[in-house]
Design an enzyme around this catalytic site. Structure first.
Site, PDB file in Angstrom:
ATOM      1  N   GLY A   9       0.647  -1.053   0.027  1.00  0.00           N
ATOM      2  CA  GLY A   9      -0.188   0.067   0.001  1.00  0.00           C
ATOM      3  C   GLY A   9       0.988   1.251   0.121  1.00  0.00           C
ATOM      4  O   GLY A   9       1.534   1.744   0.953  1.00  0.00           O
ATOM      5  N   THR A  10       1.029   1.858  -1.084  1.00  0.00           N
ATOM      6  CA  THR A  10       1.950   2.996  -1.198  1.00  0.00           C
ATOM      7  C   THR A  10       1.118   4.079  -2.286  1.00  0.00           C
ATOM      8  O   THR A  10       0.266   3.768  -3.069  1.00  0.00           O
ATOM      9  CB  THR A  10       3.274   2.381  -1.921  1.00  0.00           C
TER      10      THR A  10
END
Length: 210
Positions: A9-10
């Site tokens: 998750g970025t």
């Protein structure tokens, strides 16, 4: 902890400008629903004139960044000149493509400034290489793209683009649960080369945006 599951998750952002490029990311690394790290470095200096961002597996991303740094330094020693942005991106694409059957689980933005101007390339795990004027990767990218589409201009200078990038990352952090824990920003210009903005400078810009 399995690094293959972290950094999924970025949100990363890259913007080309009239006088350079801007990269911005948030700092959260996640493992499923767990926040694994809160101060992850996702922007890397490849050479004085090249930077890159990472999204994906920590182990794969760090390995790729080390490889690119070493190859850029080796090119400089062998040829007594800096590697071009396009050549560095092509090198990264070739590394990724050659490993496609056991791929690097990573999406990278690579860019900088050379004699041909400012350029940014988006690279996927299979070795696809696409030039972009502005680009975002990661789970928060749909939100970031909304800001970029609204505020990007071919006439942007680096100083202006820094605010656009911060606004895009900040918006993604507010809507994407896998993005958060601060913002990193780096610029690459012909005059200064690679420069990472300080936390104080970023915070001041955030306050001015508000």
């Amino acid at each position: 902890m399995n690094d293959k599951n972290t950094l999924k998750g970025t949100t990363t952002v890259g913007i080309t400008c009239k006088d350079g490029v801007v990269f911005a990311t948030e700092r959260r690394a996640s493992m499923g629903n767990l926040i694994a790290h809160k101060a992850t470095d996702k922007i890397f200096k490849i050479d004085e004139h090249i930077a890159a961002t990472i999204a994906g597996s920590v182990a794969d991303a760090q390995s790729l960044m080390k490889y690119l740094k070493a190859e850029a330094a080796l090119y400089r020693m062998r040829n007594s000149e800096k590697i071009s942005i396009e050549a560095a991106a092509a090198l990264a694409a070739n590394i990724l493509h050659s490993s496609r059957f056991y791929p690097f689980i990573v999406q990278t933005l690579l860019g900088g400034v050379d004699e041909n101007g400012a350029k940014i390339y988006s690279l996927d795990p299979s070795g696809g290489m696409i030039p972009d004027k502005f680009v975002s990767t990661g789970s928060g990218s749909p939100v970031a793209y909304g800001v970029l589409e609204d505020r990007y201009s071919d006439e942007l200078y680096v100083d202006e683009a820094v605010d656009v990038a911060i606004r895009a990352i900040k918006s993604a952090m507010e809507r994407d649960t896998y993005s958060g824990n601060g913002i990193l920003v780096a610029t690459v210009t012909e005059e200064e080369g690679f420069r990472m903005l300080s936390e104080e400078e970023i915070q001041k810009r955030i306050e001015n945006l508000n």
